[in-house]
Write an enzyme that holds these catalytic residues in place. Structure first.
Site, PDB file in Angstrom:
ATOM      1  N   LYS A   1       9.947   4.475  24.082  1.00 34.96           N
ATOM      2  CA  LYS A   1       8.805   4.613  23.171  1.00 34.96           C
ATOM      3  C   LYS A   1       8.688   3.368  22.304  1.00 34.96           C
ATOM      4  CE  LYS A   1       8.136   6.312  18.926  1.00 34.96           C
ATOM      5  NZ  LYS A   1       6.994   5.523  18.442  1.00 34.96           N
TER       6      LYS A   1
ATOM      7  N   GLU B   1      20.503  -0.004  15.992  1.00 36.83           N
ATOM      8  CA  GLU B   1      20.340  -1.307  15.330  1.00 36.83           C
ATOM      9  C   GLU B   1      19.442  -1.059  14.130  1.00 36.83           C
ATOM     10  OE1 GLU B   1      21.900  -3.920  16.104  1.00 36.83           O
ATOM     11  OE2 GLU B   1      22.322  -3.850  18.247  1.00 36.83           O
TER      12      GLU B   1
ATOM     13  N   CYS C   1      15.082  -7.761  10.490  1.00 39.08           N
ATOM     14  CA  CYS C   1      16.222  -6.957  10.058  1.00 39.08           C
ATOM     15  C   CYS C   1      17.310  -7.846   9.467  1.00 39.08           C
ATOM     16  CB  CYS C   1      16.755  -6.141  11.221  1.00 39.08           C
ATOM     17  SG  CYS C   1      17.021  -7.124  12.687  1.00 39.08           S
TER      18      CYS C   1
ATOM     19  N   GLU D   1      16.288  -2.572   1.466  1.00 40.29           N
ATOM     20  CA  GLU D   1      15.595  -3.497   2.372  1.00 40.29           C
ATOM     21  C   GLU D   1      14.092  -3.443   2.083  1.00 40.29           C
ATOM     22  OE1 GLU D   1      15.265  -2.357   6.562  1.00 40.29           O
ATOM     23  OE2 GLU D   1      15.866  -4.394   7.061  1.00 40.29           O
TER      24      GLU D   1
HETATM   25  P1  NAP Z   1      11.195   3.014  11.868  1.00 41.90           P
HETATM   26  O1  NAP Z   1      10.187   3.578  10.970  1.00 41.90           O
HETATM   27  O2  NAP Z   1      12.590   3.483  11.771  1.00 41.90           O
HETATM   28  O3  NAP Z   1      10.655   3.248  13.341  1.00 41.90           O
HETATM   29  C1  NAP Z   1      11.316   2.786  14.492  1.00 41.90           C
HETATM   30  C2  NAP Z   1      10.866   3.610  15.686  1.00 41.90           C
HETATM   31  O4  NAP Z   1      11.340   4.945  15.529  1.00 41.90           O
HETATM   32  C3  NAP Z   1       9.354   3.714  15.821  1.00 41.90           C
HETATM   33  O5  NAP Z   1       9.019   3.698  17.198  1.00 41.90           O
HETATM   34  C4  NAP Z   1       9.085   5.061  15.184  1.00 41.90           C
HETATM   35  O6  NAP Z   1       7.881   5.663  15.577  1.00 41.90           O
HETATM   36  C5  NAP Z   1      10.275   5.859  15.650  1.00 41.90           C
HETATM   37  N1  NAP Z   1      10.535   7.063  14.859  1.00 41.90           N
HETATM   38  C6  NAP Z   1      10.097   7.392  13.608  1.00 41.90           C
HETATM   39  N2  NAP Z   1      10.531   8.612  13.255  1.00 41.90           N
HETATM   40  C7  NAP Z   1      11.268   9.074  14.292  1.00 41.90           C
HETATM   41  C8  NAP Z   1      11.992  10.283  14.529  1.00 41.90           C
HETATM   42  N3  NAP Z   1      12.060  11.272  13.631  1.00 41.90           N
HETATM   43  N4  NAP Z   1      12.663  10.405  15.702  1.00 41.90           N
HETATM   44  C9  NAP Z   1      12.636   9.412  16.616  1.00 41.90           C
HETATM   45  N5  NAP Z   1      11.943   8.272  16.461  1.00 41.90           N
HETATM   46  C10 NAP Z   1      11.275   8.097  15.312  1.00 41.90           C
HETATM   47  O7  NAP Z   1      11.281   1.436  11.747  1.00 41.90           O
HETATM   48  P2  NAP Z   1      10.079   0.418  11.748  1.00 41.90           P
HETATM   49  O8  NAP Z   1       9.392   0.557  10.430  1.00 41.90           O
HETATM   50  O9  NAP Z   1       9.290   0.525  12.997  1.00 41.90           O
HETATM   51  O10 NAP Z   1      10.880  -0.969  11.842  1.00 41.90           O
HETATM   52  C11 NAP Z   1      11.427  -1.589  10.738  1.00 41.90           C
HETATM   53  C12 NAP Z   1      12.927  -1.290  10.618  1.00 41.90           C
HETATM   54  O11 NAP Z   1      13.590  -1.680  11.808  1.00 41.90           O
HETATM   55  C13 NAP Z   1      13.583  -2.050   9.517  1.00 41.90           C
HETATM   56  O12 NAP Z   1      14.420  -1.221   8.777  1.00 41.90           O
HETATM   57  C14 NAP Z   1      14.418  -3.092  10.261  1.00 41.90           C
HETATM   58  O13 NAP Z   1      15.530  -3.537   9.568  1.00 41.90           O
HETATM   59  C15 NAP Z   1      14.777  -2.377  11.490  1.00 41.90           C
HETATM   60  N6  NAP Z   1      15.109  -3.318  12.560  1.00 41.90           N
HETATM   61  C16 NAP Z   1      16.424  -3.467  12.899  1.00 41.90           C
HETATM   62  C17 NAP Z   1      16.783  -4.361  13.887  1.00 41.90           C
HETATM   63  C18 NAP Z   1      18.216  -4.532  14.275  1.00 41.90           C
HETATM   64  O14 NAP Z   1      18.456  -5.020  15.351  1.00 41.90           O
HETATM   65  N7  NAP Z   1      19.169  -4.143  13.473  1.00 41.90           N
HETATM   66  C19 NAP Z   1      15.815  -5.089  14.559  1.00 41.90           C
HETATM   67  C20 NAP Z   1      14.482  -4.911  14.191  1.00 41.90           C
HETATM   68  C21 NAP Z   1      14.152  -3.993  13.181  1.00 41.90           C
HETATM   69  P3  NAP Z   1       6.660   5.666  14.526  1.00 41.90           P
HETATM   70  O15 NAP Z   1       6.176   4.262  14.527  1.00 41.90           O
HETATM   71  O16 NAP Z   1       5.700   6.649  15.062  1.00 41.90           O
HETATM   72  O17 NAP Z   1       7.212   6.070  13.183  1.00 41.90           O
END
Ligand code: NAP
Ligand code: MG
Length: 502
Positions: free
Chosen positions: A194, A270, A304, A401
């Site tokens: 997804k 991650e 991130c 963050e």
């Molecule tokens: P997010 O809100 O956690 O969403 C990530 C993914 O999870 C999206 O596809 C989201 O779908 C889905 N999701 C949301 N709620 C869920 C649930 N209850 N069950 C399963 N999946 C669910 O993160 P984001 O805002 O897209 O990305 C930013 C974050 O990613 C930041 O915190 C960043 O640090 C982190 N990040 C970490 C890394 C690393 O390698 N450590 C790399 C890149 C980004 P929806 O869009 O529909 O909510």
């Protein structure tokens, strides 16, 4: 019928036309979601609708798992040797090379990443390099013979796990896609992925390229949709045996909980960060300023690994701040397709509001805005590069963050003082040290609790180097041979060569 997305790019840096189906990709076909509903895809540069994609549902996740399970048992998995899996991954990488400008332009349109980066830098080329690296590993996966006694023959096999669920964020959509599918396919697993509904276009386009490359139906399935429906169906699915997630720590926690409550699937995460970037008195100041700017403001601060807490030693604090301020003020903000743009828009209105909320909280808590802190322009979701000074360790802007173009600069006395402050966080994704003293560079690097530490640089990555977080920044490692451990099950086989049971 699924939507056909057609777009004519006529930008200073790319001219060309794209046209492709934006349905769900299940069992090698593009299909509507089972409810027939769609989701609008927004261009963050102007806030306007680009196109729509199919909205998947938990029922579509079931269909995708059926297809992935069948492919795993019949055409893929142990039926499709590693060298041939490597050839397919390399074919996919070659097709990406043929479509490099188009993929870069799609990313700039959908995500707001500047084209110069999405085309040549972190995005398309980073994704291709990752896929080629794992293509090369696909026929090098082997167990060991373990010596026990002369009457026994004991060995291990590293077998694929089965159907893998993968959930990715919006900040580097194509790279995150590659980091997930490449090790999964190299090791013989099938995938239900997804993407973020904010940036689904490159993942969908990759399904077309995977089909063209000749991946058997069901090996790759992409179900676009929302996190609380499709994402949660993946993480709680009883027949998905591992979930790999990149995103926020808040959602990572939910993924682990769903895995625990369902079938105890393997989990790799991650997650977020609040990474310290440490500049000692003896650092090469110009280099430190340039890397620090890149470290915190690259990709609109939506990294991130962003070096968002910049610690500067007393002796050079004033001079560093002066030069860092000039450098940050010179950042060109605007159209991601313009050749000299460094900073594009934030991904969405929600993120824009979230970041502005953090800026307000910093002001209310008594921190001083040194530069920035305001909206840039009047359309889209642009924010000025922002520097906070006079912060205190318990402020939200220091602890949490922000995921936007906001840095804080903190003065420190000595090594002991800065290591303590740097490690005073629930996160542990990355860190950097700037100094000419080799001993100090290495001893400090070893004291920092982080999955990646850079010395005299920032954000450098390579597909053969592991990446992941300490503490609440994650579980497991992606990239490098380390990633393979998370995509295989180890089986020990004990063969009796002559022992008799009494
Ligand atoms: P997010 O809100 O956690 O969403 C990530 C993914 O999870 C999206 O596809 C989201 O779908 C889905 N999701 C949301 N709620 C869920 C649930 N209850 N069950 C399963 N999946 C669910 O993160 P984001 O805002 O897209 O990305 C930013 C974050 O990613 C930041 O915190 C960043 O640090 C982190 N990040 C970490 C890394 C690393 O390698 N450590 C790399 C890149 C980004 P929806 O869009 O529909 O909510
Ligand atoms: Mg978008």
């Amino acid at each position: 019928m699924p939507n056909i997305f057609t777009h004519e790019f006529n930008t200073p840096t790319y001219k060309g036309k794209v046209s492709f189906n934006t349905g769900l990709f299940i069992n090698g076909e593009f299909v509507d979601g089972s409810d027939g509903t769609t989701i609008d895809v927004i261009n963050p540069t102007d806030g306007k609708v680009i196109t729509s994609i199919s909205e998947g549902t938990p029922k579509d996740v079931d269909l995708a798992v059926d297809a992935a399970e069948k492919a795993f048992e019949t055409t893929w998995g142990l039926n499709y040797p590693g060298n041939k899996r490597g050839i397919l991954l390399n074919k996919l990488a070659s097709l990406m090379e043929e479509h490099i400008d188009e993929l870069g332009a799609l990313e700039a349109l959908d995500n707001g990443a500047r084209l110069s980066t999405s085309r040549v830098g972190a995005d398309v080329i980073g994704a291709i390099d990752c896929i080629r690296y794992f293509a090369g590993l696909a026929d090098k996966i082997s167990g060991r013979v373990i010596e026990t006694t002369e009457e026994r023959f004991t060995y291990t096999r590293h077998e694929p796990i089965g159907v893998i669920g993968q959930i990715i964020p919006w900040n580097f959509p194509l790279v995150m896609f590659a980091w997930k599918i490449a090790p999964a396919f190299a090791t013989g697993n099938t995938v239900v992925l997804k993407p973020s509904e904010f940036t689904p276009l490159t993942a969908i386009r990759m399904c077309h390229l995977a089909k063209e490359a000749g991946f058997p139906p069901g090996v790759l399935n992409v179900v676009t949709g929302y996190g609380n429906t499709v994402g949660s169906a993946i993480s709680s699915h009883m027949r998905i045996l591992k979930v790999a997630f990149t995103g926020s720590t808040v959602v990572g926690r939910k993924i682990m909980e769903a895995a625990a409550k369902s079938n105890l699937k393997n989990v790799t995460l991650e997650l977020g960060g609040k990474s310290p970037n440490i500049i000692f008195n003896d650092a090469n100041l110009e280099e430190a300023v340039n890397w620090s700017m890149f470290g915190v403001f690259f990709n609109q601060g939506q990294c991130c690994i962003a070096g968002s807490r910049i610690f500067v030693q007393e002796g050079i604090y004033d001079e560093f701040l002066k030069r860092f301020t000039e450098k940050s003020r010179s950042i060109k903000i605007g159209d991601p397709f313009a050749p000299d743009t460094f900073q594009g828009p934030q991904i969405s209105k929600i993120q824009y509001d979230r970041i502005m909320g953090y800026i307000d909280s910093g002001k209310k808590d008594g921190a001083k805005i040194h530069i920035g802190g305001e909206r840039h322009g009047s359309e889209g979701y642009f924010i000025q590069p922002t520097i906070f000074l006079d912060t205190k360790p318990d402020m939200r802007i220091v602890k949490e963050e922000i995921f936007g173009p906001v840095s804080i600069v903190i003065k420190f006395k000595d090594e002991e003082d800065v290591v303590r402050q740097a490690n005073d966080t629930v996160y542990g994704l990355a860190a950097a040290v700037f100094t000419k003293d080799v001993n100090r560079a290495i001893t400090t690097a070893h004291k920092l609790k982080a999955g990646s530490v850079w010395v005299n640089c920032y954000s450098i990555m390579s597909p053969n180097v592991p990446f992941g977080g300490f503490k609440q920044s994650g579980v497991g490692r992606e990239m490098g041979e380390y990633a393979l451990n998370h995509y295989t099950e180890v089986k020990a086989v004990h063969v009796n060569l002559g022992m008799k049971m009494m």
